[in-house]
Design an enzyme around this catalytic site. Structure first.
Site, PDB file in Angstrom:
ATOM      1  N   MET A  58     -68.483 -51.663  21.214  1.00  0.00           N
ATOM      2  CA  MET A  58     -68.741 -52.723  22.180  1.00  0.00           C
ATOM      3  C   MET A  58     -67.413 -53.405  22.484  1.00  0.00           C
ATOM      4  SD  MET A  58     -71.278 -56.021  22.153  1.00  0.00           S
ATOM      5  CE  MET A  58     -72.645 -55.090  21.553  1.00  0.00           C
ATOM      6  N   GLU A  59     -67.065 -53.398  23.743  1.00  0.00           N
ATOM      7  CA  GLU A  59     -65.799 -54.002  24.153  1.00  0.00           C
ATOM      8  C   GLU A  59     -66.057 -55.344  24.803  1.00  0.00           C
ATOM      9  OE1 GLU A  59     -63.540 -51.227  26.442  1.00  0.00           O
ATOM     10  OE2 GLU A  59     -63.979 -49.602  25.070  1.00  0.00           O
ATOM     11  N   SER A  60     -65.061 -56.182  24.740  1.00  0.00           N
ATOM     12  CA  SER A  60     -65.174 -57.510  25.312  1.00  0.00           C
ATOM     13  C   SER A  60     -63.937 -57.821  26.141  1.00  0.00           C
ATOM     14  CB  SER A  60     -65.324 -58.547  24.200  1.00  0.00           C
ATOM     15  OG  SER A  60     -65.473 -59.828  24.747  1.00  0.00           O
TER      16      SER A  60
END
Length: 112
Positions: free
Chosen positions: A46-48
């Protein structure tokens, strides 16, 4: 199932931005290595961003601590929903509890 749950519950999550393809440039990433070498069937990254969103209710806004905390809380609720979907006998509590949990998350993580 987890990405689909998150797309329904987490306003900062965008299913359209997800990629489940294993590209050559991604072969050394943790999710691919965990999948290939350890055999974890569904390994995600999961990238932010801190720059901001280009979709949903956060479109045009810079992401801050509150939004990251909201995403973390929604992720935890998503894991609980996934567990309940895959083990319904173990987790036979009323589904209305998840709605209460979501309301608490939304009231404590409102963007002002």
């Amino acid at each position: 199932a987890l990405p689909k749950i998150l797309s329904q519950t987490a306003p900062a999550f965008c299913m359209g931005s997800c990629s489940f393809v294993v590209e050559k440039s991604k072969e050394s990433t943790a999710r691919v290595v965990v999948w290939r070498e350890i055999g974890v069937q569904r390994s995600y990254t999961m990238e932010s961003t801190l720059c901001g969103c280009d979709q949903g209710k956060y479109k045009g806004l810079q992401i801050g601590t509150r939004e990251l905390e909201e995403m973390g809380a929604k992720f935890c609720v998503g894991l609980l929903r996934l567990k309940r979907m895959t083990s319904p006998l173990e987790y036979s509590l009323p589904s209305s509890l998840l709605d209460i949990e979501n309301e608490l998350i939304e009231s404590s993580c409102k963007v002002t």
